[in-house]
Scaffold this active site. Structure first.
Site, short mmCIF file in Angstrom:
data_model
loop_
_atom_site.label_atom_id
_atom_site.label_comp_id
_atom_site.label_asym_id
_atom_site.label_seq_id
_atom_site.Cartn_x
_atom_site.Cartn_y
_atom_site.Cartn_z
N GLU A 128 11.63 57.56 74.83
CA GLU A 128 12.18 57.78 76.17
C GLU A 128 13.32 58.79 76.18
OE1 GLU A 128 13.12 54.05 78.02
OE2 GLU A 128 11.01 53.53 78.23
N GLU A 168 4.99 50.68 75.63
CA GLU A 168 5.75 49.58 76.23
C GLU A 168 5.19 49.26 77.61
OE1 GLU A 168 10.07 50.00 76.49
OE2 GLU A 168 10.12 50.90 74.51
C1 BG6 Z 1 12.77 50.79 77.88
C2 BG6 Z 1 13.36 50.84 76.50
O1 BG6 Z 1 13.47 51.69 78.65
O2 BG6 Z 1 12.84 49.63 78.62
C3 BG6 Z 1 13.68 49.49 75.91
O3 BG6 Z 1 12.59 51.62 75.62
C4 BG6 Z 1 14.26 48.59 76.99
O4 BG6 Z 1 14.53 49.67 74.81
C5 BG6 Z 1 13.17 48.39 78.04
O5 BG6 Z 1 14.76 47.38 76.55
C6 BG6 Z 1 13.56 47.44 79.14
O6 BG6 Z 1 14.72 47.84 79.77
P1 BG6 Z 1 15.86 46.82 80.11
O7 BG6 Z 1 16.93 47.64 80.75
O8 BG6 Z 1 15.28 45.83 81.05
O9 BG6 Z 1 16.26 46.22 78.81
#
Ligand code: BG6
Length: 478
Positions: free
Chosen positions: A170, A379
């Site tokens: 990201e 993800e």
């Molecule tokens: C992504 C990241 O942006 O989203 C993760 O790669 C992150 O590291 C995930 O934890 C979820 O975001 P958040 O802010 O809900 O933890």
């Protein structure tokens, strides 16, 4: 289009799950590791939710065997995790710290022994503090050589064992949060610098992909992009234009560089007009053009909906909902380009993230027709409050979220998209950078909270058993 029958997932589809070093490992100063920028940033009062940090996190550093054993029982085909640069090269450059390297060697061996494909993210935001101090980290072109050197250590160490590599996680998030919103280290608000830092990250990404190919590594490499497909509020041409502006500036601005080696035209025209365009040096254009990722990693959580935002009186930079109270996100946008509004057709999480499985199908369709590259979903997941009841976690809301997204992938694949794997965020519960431990994502509940004194006990949630069945049946019931 509506399909009469959806294509089956291929037998070698990577049903996986993911994590990142800082969010799970803990042990920030053990076995020779030194501080990353995150080890320090979290100590600045007010930066993270209730001052939470990753000093213990979920103690994966000491409990990785237990975590892998649970992965095996779950039936995971792949596990995506990141390597902490400061374990390998505590000062970012110089001598390799063998003890740090050994931790990942052991983890990778443990995964392979359990028939789980390791997927390594080279960089998930935890820059060595030493490089920040030495030359301002990502603000200097010196990072390109240091990053490639670090990656080469990993390539040589894990050649033949690790087949899938993610270069940068990201880039769009760590650069914008770091230099435009001031919510990640180094906590600056400087748009010109943001675009310059991002340009240096693009060069770094290209250089590391080229190095991987030069070394003739047996495997594939690509960046992971946080893709938020942009919608228009309605068919008012101005609202459609606003959505086009947002797609250009927040999506094409990264993906075009990764896959065409060029910035998109309208976005660059806007940046030049406003004195924000990145400065090119001799060789930059060629370097960007020369690197060819083998796949595109996509982190998909939500879509965004746009309306026109006039120059006079339009809304500007907003803020994120880090409170977990639904409906607290403020409107944001760029006057003269677009503003983000609430989509009335879809529900949102308690952190106001829009729940839109159809958006994942749209994302995969857009990528397929614009770039024609295989996608690895690196993800996707739902961050929510979870409750332990009689030793169980009934997270049917997460099952519903994940199942609808798997269906969207199946539909997109039937439409013709090539998807090689699906990694849920996250495997265990972990530290959310800005939201503490209460915003949970895992299949495996971890007894840890904002006091950071939890017992760290692991409990598989209902979603764990749901995924187990999904993998066993290759999602044929979805
Ligand atoms: C992504 C990241 O942006 O989203 C993760 O790669 C992150 O590291 C995930 O934890 C979820 O975001 P958040 O802010 O809900 O933890």
């Amino acid at each position: 289009m509506e399909h009469k029958k959806l294509k089956a997932f291929p037998n070698d589809f990577l049903w996986g799950s993911a994590s990142a070093a800082y969010q799970v490992e803990g042990a920030p100063f053990e076995d020779g590791k030194k501080a990353s920028v995150w080890d320090n940033f979290v100590r600045i009062p007010g930066k993270t939710f209730k001052g939470t940090n990753g000093d213990v996190a979920v103690d994966h550093y000491h409990r990785y065997k237990e975590d892998v054993a649970l992965m095996k029982e779950l039936g995971l085909k792949s596990y995506r995790f990141s390597i902490a640069w400061t374990r390998i090269l505590p000062d970012g450059r110089g001598e390799v710290n063998q003890a740090g390297l050994k931790f990942y060697e052991d983890l990778i061996d443990e995964l392979i022994a359990n028939e789980i494909e390791p997927i390594v993210t080279i960089y998930h935001w935890d820059l060595p503090q030493a490089l920040e101090d030495l030359y301002g980290g990502w603000e200097s072109r010196e990072i390109i050589a240091d990053f490639v050197n670090y990656a080469e250590v990993l390539f040589n160490a894990f050649k033949g064992k690790v087949k899938y590599w993610v270069s940068l996680n990201e880039q769009n998030i760590f650069t914008s949060q770091g230099w435009s919103l001031a919510t990640h280290p180094p906590g600056k608000r400087d748009m010109k610098l943001f675009y310059q830092v991002n340009h240096i990250a693009n060069l770094t990404n290209a250089a590391v992909i080229n190095k991987f190919h030069e070394l003739e590594m047996d495997g594939q490499i690509g960046p992971s992009f946080a893709y938020t497909p942009q919608y228009a509020k309605d068919s008012d041409p101005l609202n459609v234009l606003a959505a086009e502006n947002a797609e250009e500036l927040y999506s094409h601005f990264w993906m075009d560089v990764y896959l065409y080696g060029e910035y998109p035209i309208a976005a660059m025209a806007y940046l030049r007009e406003n004195g924000l365009a990145p400065e090119f040096e001799a060789g930059d254009a060629e370097l960007l053009k020369s690197a060819k990722p083998d796949f595109l990693g996509i982190n998909y959580y939500q879509t965004a909906t746009n309306a026109w935002n006039p120059v006079d009186g339009g809304v500007g930079v907003g803020s994120f909902n880090t409170s977990g109270k639904k409906g607290t996100t403020k409107e944001s946008g760029i006057p003269g380009l677009h503003k983000k509004i609430q989509n009335p057709f879809i529900d949102r999480t308690n952190w106001d993230w829009e729940i839109d499985p159809e958006g994942l199908r749209i994302a995969l369709r857009r990528i397929t027709s614009r770039y024609r590259i295989p996608v690895m979903i690196t993800e996707n997941g739902l961050g929510e409050y979870d409750k332990v009841e009689d030793g169980k976690i009934h997270d049917d809301y997460r099952i519903k979220y994940l199942e609808s997204h798997v269906k969207a992938i199946k539909e997109a694949m039937t439409d013709g998209a090539k998807v090689i794997g699906y990694h849920t965020w996250s495997y265990t519960d972990l530290l959310s950078w800005l939201n503490g431990y209460q915003k949970r994502y895992g299949f495996v509940y971890v007894d840890q909270d904002e006091t950071m004194e939890g017992s760290l006990k692991r409990i598989p949630k209902d979603s764990y058993y749901w995924y187990q069945h999904l993998i066993e049946t290759n999602a044929e019931e979805v």
